[in-house]
Scaffold this motif. Structure first.
Motif, PDB file in Angstrom:
ATOM      1  N   PRO A 644       0.840  -1.163  -0.102  1.00  0.00           N
ATOM      2  CA  PRO A 644       0.117   0.058  -0.125  1.00  0.00           C
ATOM      3  C   PRO A 644       0.776   1.283   0.121  1.00  0.00           C
ATOM      4  N   ASP A 645       0.532   2.234  -0.747  1.00  0.00           N
ATOM      5  CA  ASP A 645       1.145   3.312  -1.063  1.00  0.00           C
ATOM      6  C   ASP A 645       2.392   3.436  -0.929  1.00  0.00           C
ATOM      7  N   LEU A 646       3.153   2.623  -1.856  1.00  0.00           N
ATOM      8  CA  LEU A 646       4.611   2.506  -1.930  1.00  0.00           C
ATOM      9  C   LEU A 646       4.888   2.545  -3.629  1.00  0.00           C
ATOM     10  N   LEU A 647       4.819   3.522  -4.337  1.00  0.00           N
ATOM     11  CA  LEU A 647       4.938   3.733  -5.642  1.00  0.00           C
ATOM     12  C   LEU A 647       6.407   3.869  -6.138  1.00  0.00           C
ATOM     13  N   GLU A 648       7.292   3.931  -5.136  1.00  0.00           N
ATOM     14  CA  GLU A 648       8.475   3.996  -5.409  1.00  0.00           C
ATOM     15  C   GLU A 648       9.142   2.366  -5.806  1.00  0.00           C
ATOM     16  N   ASN A 649       8.441   1.415  -5.633  1.00  0.00           N
ATOM     17  CA  ASN A 649       8.752   0.203  -6.180  1.00  0.00           C
ATOM     18  C   ASN A 649       8.840   0.124  -7.556  1.00  0.00           C
ATOM     19  N   PHE A 650       7.830   0.855  -8.419  1.00  0.00           N
ATOM     20  CA  PHE A 650       7.631   0.650  -9.686  1.00  0.00           C
ATOM     21  C   PHE A 650       8.818   1.301 -10.554  1.00  0.00           C
ATOM     22  N   HIS A 651       9.247   2.397  -9.886  1.00  0.00           N
ATOM     23  CA  HIS A 651      10.532   2.868 -10.371  1.00  0.00           C
ATOM     24  C   HIS A 651      11.576   2.035 -10.462  1.00  0.00           C
ATOM     25  N   ALA A 652      11.470   0.805  -9.969  1.00  0.00           N
ATOM     26  CA  ALA A 652      12.634  -0.253 -10.048  1.00  0.00           C
ATOM     27  C   ALA A 652      12.016  -1.326 -10.697  1.00  0.00           C
ATOM     28  N   VAL A 653      10.641  -1.776 -10.829  1.00  0.00           N
ATOM     29  CA  VAL A 653      10.076  -2.613 -11.391  1.00  0.00           C
ATOM     30  C   VAL A 653       9.911  -2.421 -12.882  1.00  0.00           C
ATOM     31  N   VAL A 654       9.616  -1.161 -13.204  1.00  0.00           N
ATOM     32  CA  VAL A 654       9.317  -1.144 -14.674  1.00  0.00           C
ATOM     33  C   VAL A 654      10.655  -1.273 -15.448  1.00  0.00           C
ATOM     34  N   PRO A 655      11.552  -0.547 -15.174  1.00  0.00           N
ATOM     35  CA  PRO A 655      12.862  -0.801 -15.854  1.00  0.00           C
ATOM     36  C   PRO A 655      13.506  -2.214 -15.998  1.00  0.00           C
ATOM     37  N   PHE A 656      13.454  -2.769 -14.911  1.00  0.00           N
ATOM     38  CA  PHE A 656      13.839  -4.425 -14.753  1.00  0.00           C
ATOM     39  C   PHE A 656      12.872  -5.309 -15.936  1.00  0.00           C
ATOM     40  N   LEU A 657      11.461  -4.994 -15.724  1.00  0.00           N
ATOM     41  CA  LEU A 657      10.688  -5.603 -16.825  1.00  0.00           C
ATOM     42  C   LEU A 657      11.299  -5.212 -18.197  1.00  0.00           C
ATOM     43  N   TYR A 658      11.590  -4.169 -18.436  1.00  0.00           N
ATOM     44  CA  TYR A 658      11.824  -3.663 -19.898  1.00  0.00           C
ATOM     45  C   TYR A 658      13.205  -4.243 -20.281  1.00  0.00           C
ATOM     46  N   MET A 659      14.166  -4.308 -19.055  1.00  0.00           N
ATOM     47  CA  MET A 659      15.380  -4.847 -19.493  1.00  0.00           C
ATOM     48  C   MET A 659      15.361  -6.569 -19.817  1.00  0.00           C
ATOM     49  N   GLN A 660      14.442  -7.184 -19.360  1.00  0.00           N
ATOM     50  CA  GLN A 660      14.411  -8.573 -19.565  1.00  0.00           C
ATOM     51  C   GLN A 660      14.002  -8.836 -21.052  1.00  0.00           C
ATOM     52  N   ILE A 661      13.653  -7.735 -21.849  1.00  0.00           N
ATOM     53  CA  ILE A 661      13.280  -8.072 -23.182  1.00  0.00           C
ATOM     54  C   ILE A 661      14.160  -7.321 -24.169  1.00  0.00           C
ATOM     55  N   MET A 662      15.305  -6.915 -23.651  1.00  0.00           N
ATOM     56  CA  MET A 662      16.121  -6.219 -24.614  1.00  0.00           C
ATOM     57  C   MET A 662      16.774  -7.214 -25.476  1.00  0.00           C
ATOM     58  N   ARG A 663      17.093  -8.278 -24.838  1.00  0.00           N
ATOM     59  CA  ARG A 663      17.659  -9.578 -25.518  1.00  0.00           C
ATOM     60  C   ARG A 663      16.644 -10.549 -25.881  1.00  0.00           C
TER      61      ARG A 663
END
Length: 1113
Positions: A644-663
């Motif tokens: 709850p109320d912890l949007l900071e996690n998404f600043h780490a989640v989103v780049p991680f997800l995108y990085m998984q599909i770079m290769r």
């Protein structure tokens, strides 16, 4: 005749010169009085004065018969309670002195035996025995040494020893070093009766001699070093003597007592005896060794840690593990002395009974340690080793009772903090794990109630010890071949214990001045999870890794749930991101088209909050796992990512997800991340408003938009395309199944995302949707070439469903069908119009929806062009939804904007469907396209856009494609527009610059694509008939101009009209044929011609009339 009195008989016996015959009569009299209290009283009255002196005198006679008879009578007098009660203390001392003298001096075995026997049966007062105990003991020891080589003498001496120990325990204990050695030495006798006799005696007097006093222990140690130890070791070589050897070893250990700690070399030699016997192939030897072991070691524990050991301990409520160090250190030698053989047995034993006995002894040791067990050094020496041994063995049905006992014991130790939190003053016990407790041996289970260990709230400095034990429980190597049921048992019990540990950490965090301790605990928890799980997930087989992933996510979830968000997200506590997976993806290049300046990936060794560290750790573990991620694990991960109320996690989640599909990755890994995205999205959607309000403006919107756009990027990225070319994925069935699963995962989220009626009243949500559509449109535009390649490949491989098309289509359909979004757009326009009367700005949400619809029409057109024979279900649904959407448009501006944005794609679709009409004329797609166009024509007419010259000129290609369409309802409806009575003169002036022949081309220049279709003349005739029907059946319009008639109603109306219009057409032809105005049929005037759309003039051209007449013939 009455028998003589007792007194008379006593007198006669005393006067009898034949002493042997006299004592025979006395013995007969004594036996007769044994059951007659009155006679016994009379005998007792005469005995002290008349008989006892004679008995003592005659016992010393050289005549063995006389002496033996006298001793037998004396023994009876000393045993019978009535007779012995009349013996005075002085006389009793004389009796004992006489007996001692006889034992020590007689040359007759029988006399010695009878004298010892008298001591063993006597019932004298304890005070009398106490006064003469030393001479008595010397005489007994003399008899024990068996001067006559008779076992009976030793037997009587042993009996006398037991008698004295019961009469005078204190004195016997004090002088145990005198009389005990002769007994225990016979434990190693070659004569079994003698061994058994000695063992029975030791058992009888054990309460007196144990724990042994120092003189006795020294005597035992001396005997062992000189002879007994070597004799005992020799017995191990004889199979018939092994059991006796272990029995003897047990007594020697007990008799050594506390002094064993100071005789370390001797003890080490003695420990070789059980070490050999525990591994003996004879089960009976092992069982006997086990039985003796438990008793012996408990005796040793009692000797080492009696009440006097703990007298100096403070009885506080919280035990610091470093105070007092000196007292704890003093006990370490004793603890190690006991733990060494216990650990040795447990580490090598495969016998459940033997191991259970060791655990029972170990638990007793912990109990006897009292408060001392709470010191860190004692925990490490006495508590930890056994736990590590048990947890390091494979968890199976055989050792489940041992494992369950130990995990419950560790659970009890960990729970002490929570227990103290509930009630600091009372001993409130946290319930044990009942699932495991039920699987524990009955006698081990009982120990929890019989011997309750005195745990005290642990200090933070013992945190490493607790994590170390937890690490031994979750050892990945042990999960390798574990069954599913066993793995669940381990996970449940360990997770429960870990949660209690975290509760203790939270207690520490709530204390004052605990900042340093908080940082220590949180850091150690995070590093522990990383060390145990992340470093081993990739090294295990798929099944084992799946268990580890589930295990790890449970641990991280416990951490997130039990520790406050204020701690985990606090900027005061930061950890270095020492995760190798982050280091690997840090150097992956992100697409500049899809990256955002406010979003960047985590950097290796960057300082982050504990919450972000745990999120990155969980994602890294899932990334390292190469197997299929279960939905349950994905749910666990989603709960970690979305606190709850912890949007900071998404600043780490989103780049991680995108990085998984770079290769390039295969479809299985892509599906894994889509499953994660699906679960996180649904959880996020449940609390979207709170996230948006706490998202700090544009930055928060950006990261959420980037997150929700992830599937489109994943599906169109070069990595996902290249994966299609993997040889193992070239099966048609596999491709269809994969695409269906991908589409299902994404569509499920977007369906709820675009149709969430509870959020549509929230302006912040609508603003977010605007941003989301902008992101989505940009992704489609910037990756159009990749999408086209994706479409081409899927169609070439006969894919039934194209994922990217299905996903985008369902998003657009959801938007078009969400009336609340449209209402919000209307409200937005009203506000804009009030602020800016010129109304120069269209609602962003409405505009974004139409742009997204335009992109879908373009992509669906590409798919249709590649494979027109497919069903195109999503496209058909889209046309139906768009048709209904147009029916709700009440503003001319909305209609203009609609055709401005989707007009070019509408034209493309009409052209494609016309070109490929023979293929799709029987499908659902053409029916929905018909519905869409008829509804569009209705709104163009209702909003008088037919008379708008600029509109007609701008969309000339669209209208031309429609009137040239081979599907008669589409072309007929378009032809009907030219005859609309609402055409204005302005349109006519605009068309004045065009020739009639050019206008004719709009209607006549329609190449026949279908060889089976009617001729151009027949088509014109049909269009004229359809025009008449459209004029006769007007559309039903609501108060605000919304079409309410359904497609079915429209078709029924058209069918009925066509049956009438055929006759009307023939009548018109007749009128035209015989009219006197035939010369003016082909003339173009301002009153009769609009730009390219002359009402009725084309049908009156002579060549057309002639052609129709010929056909009628």
């Amino acid at each position: 005749m009455a028998p003589p009195s007792v007194s008379r008989q006593v007198a006669e016996i005393a006067a009898e010169p034949d002493r042997a015959a006299a004592y025979a009569c006395l013995l007969h009299l004594q036996r007769a009085c044994a059951d007659d209290p009155s006679a016994a009283a009379d005998l007792a009255a005469a005995s002290p004065s008349a008989l006892l002196p004679l008995l003592l005198r005659d016992a010393a006679e050289d005549d063995e018969a006389v002496a033996a008879s006298a001793l037998k009578c004396l023994g009876f007098a000393l045993y019978h309670p009535v007779l012995v009660s009349t013996i005075s203390g002085q006389l009793a001392q004389s009796v004992l002195a006489t007996l001692v003298r006889l034992i020590m001096t007689t040359k007759m075995k029988a006399i010695c035996n009878l004298a010892v026997w008298c001591i063993s049966v006597q019932q004298l007062e304890a005070s009398v025995v106490e006064d003469g105990v030393t001479p008595l003991l010397n005489a007994i020891v003399y008899a024990l040494d068996n001067p006559f080589g008779s076992l009976s003498t030793t037997f009587e001496a042993v009996q006398a020893t037991m008698k004295l120990a019961s009469q005078y325990p204190k004195g016997m204990r004090d002088q145990s070093s005198i009389w005990v050695p002769p007994i225990y030495r016979r434990l190693l006798s070659a004569d079994k009766p003698e061994r058994d006799m000695s063992e029975r005696c030791l058992i009888k007097v054990s309460s007196v001699i144990l724990p042994p006093q120092s003189p006795l222990s020294k005597e035992v140690a001396l005997d062992l070093e000189q002879k007994l130890l070597s004799s005992m070791l020799d017995m191990l070589n004889d199979p018939s003597k092994k059991i006796q050897a272990v029995k003897s070893w047990g007594w020697f250990i007990s008799l050594l007592g506390a002094s064993a700690a100071s005789t370390r070399p001797l003890l080490n030699k003695m420990l070789k005896v059980p070490e050999q016997l525990f591994t003996d192939p004879d089960p009976q030897v092992q069982i006997t060794t086990m039985a003796k072991l438990q008793v012996i070691w408990k005796n040793l524990v009692d000797a080492f840690f009696g009440p006097q050991v703990l007298e100096n301990m403070d009885q506080g409520t919280v035990m610091s593990p470093i105070e007092p160090r000196a007292h704890a250190s003093a006990q370490m030698k004793k603890i190690r002395l006991i733990m060494m053989p216990l650990c040795g047995v447990l580490s090598r034993s495969h016998n459940i009974a033997l191991s259970s006995s060791c655990l029972s002894t170990w638990h007793y040791l912990l109990y006897k340690l009292g408060d001392l067990i709470n010191h860190l050094s004692i925990l490490e020496a006495a508590f930890g080793p056994v736990l590590k041994i048990i947890f390091s063995t494979r968890f199976d049905n055989q050792n489940k009772p041992l494992w369950s006992f130990c995990i419950n014991l560790f659970h009890d130790f960990i729970s002490v903090r929570a227990r103290h939190l509930i009630s600091p003053d009372d001993d409130v016990r946290v319930p044990l794990n009942q699932n495991l407790l039920s699987q524990t041996c009955a006698h081990l289970k009982a120990l929890f109630d019989v011997h309750q260990i005195k745990w005290l709230p642990w200090d933070v400095t013992s945190f490493d010890f607790q994590l170390e034990i937890l690490g031994s429980i979750v050892n990945p190597e042990l999960l390798h071949n574990m069954t599913a049921d066993m793995a669940v048992t381990v996970m449940d019990s360990t997770t429960q214990t870990f949660r209690l540990l975290l509760e203790g950490v939270q207690v520490q965090c709530n204390s004052k001045f605990a900042d340093d301790n908080v940082m220590i605990c949180i850091t150690k928890v995070c590093k522990f999870v990383k060390k145990v799980f992340l470093d081993t997930v990739g090294k295990q087989k798929s099944n084992s890794s799946a268990v580890l992933v589930q295990f790890c996510l449970k641990f991280v979830k416990c951490t997130v749930e039990e520790l406050d968000n204020s701690l985990l997200a606090s900027g005061k506590y930061e950890l270095c991101v020492d995760i190798e997976r982050i280091k690997e993806i840090e150097y992956a290049k992100c697409s500049p088209k899809l990256s955002h300046p406010r979003i960047r990936p985590l950097a290796y060794m960057e300082l982050v909050s504990p919450a972000v560290y745990l999120t990155a750790l969980s994602l890294s573990i899932v990334a390292q796992f190469t197997g299929e991620l279960s939905h349950g694990d994905a749910e666990q991960l989603a709960s970690i990512i979305c606190p709850p109320d912890l949007l900071e996690n998404f600043h780490a989640v989103v780049p991680f997800l995108y990085m998984q599909i770079m290769r390039p990755v295969d479809s299985r890994l892509r599906i894994k991340w889509l499953v994660v995205w699906n679960k996180v999205s649904k959880r996020l959607n449940e609390q979207m408003i709170s996230y948006l309000k706490a998202g700090c403006g544009a930055s928060g919107h950006d990261v959420l938009c980037q997150f929700f756009c992830y599937p489109f990027f994943a599906l169109v990225s070069s990595g996902s395309i290249s994966a299609h070319w993997n040889a193992e994925n070239r099966f048609e069935g596999y491709l269809n199944m994969t695409q269906d699963l991908e589409a299902e995962l994404v569509i499920e989220v977007y369906r709820s995302f675009c149709t969430n009626s509870s959020y549509c009243s929230e302006p912040v949500y609508m603003v977010f949707l605007e941003h989301f559509f902008e992101y989505l449109i940009n992704i489609v535009d910037e990756n159009m070439s990749s999408i086209q390649a994706n479409l081409k490949y899927c169609l070439e491989n006969k894919s039934k469903n194209i994922t990217i098309l299905s996903v985008l289509g369902n998003v657009v359909i959801g938007l078009l069908e969400n009336a609340q979004i449209f209402n919000y757009a209307n409200k937005e326009r009203e506000v804009t119009t009030n602020e800016d009367p010129a109304g120069c700005r269209e609602p962003n949400l409405f505009l974004g929806s139409l742009k997204l619809a335009n992109r879908f029409m373009k992509l669906s057109g590409l798919a249709f062009k590649e494979n027109p024979a497919a069903q195109h279900q999503v496209t058909s649904r889209y046309f139906s939804s768009l048709s209904d959407f147009i029916g709700h448009l009440t503003s001319t501006k909305d209609v203009l904007l609609l055709f401005e944005i989707i007009g070019d794609q509408f034209t493309e679709w009409l052209t494609l469907s016309s070109t490929l009409y023979c293929i799709i004329r029987q499908g659902e797609t053409i029916d929905q396209l018909e519905k869409l166009w008829l509804n569009s024509v209705t709104h163009l007419t209702a909003n008088r856009l037919i008379s708008d010259c600029s509109f007609l000129e701008k969309h000339r290609l669209l209208l031309q494609a429609a009137i040239n369409h081979p599907h008669s309802p589409i072309s007929a409806a378009t032809t009907a527009i030219q005859r609309s009575p609402g055409s204005s003169n302005a349109g006519l002036r605009h068309a004045g610059r065009r020739s009639v022949s050019k206008a004719d081309e709009l209607f006549l220049d329609r190449p026949g694509k279908d060889p089976n279709c009617a001729s151009n003349a027949e088509r014109v005739f049909a269009l004229e008939e359809f025009n008449i029907s459209r004029m006769s059946v007007a559309p039903v319009v609501s108060g605000r101009g919304t079409v309410r008639s359904s497609t079915t109603d429209r078709r029924q109306s058209n069918g009925e009209s066509l049956r009438v219009s055929a006759g009307l057409g023939r009548k018109r032809l007749k009128i035209m044929r015989y009219s006197g105005n035939g010369k003016g049929l082909g003339k173009v005037t301002d009153a009769s011609f609009s730009p390219g759309w002359a009402e009725g003039e084309v049908c009156r051209k002579p060549e057309l009339i002639l052609e129709m007449l010929k056909r009628k013939r």
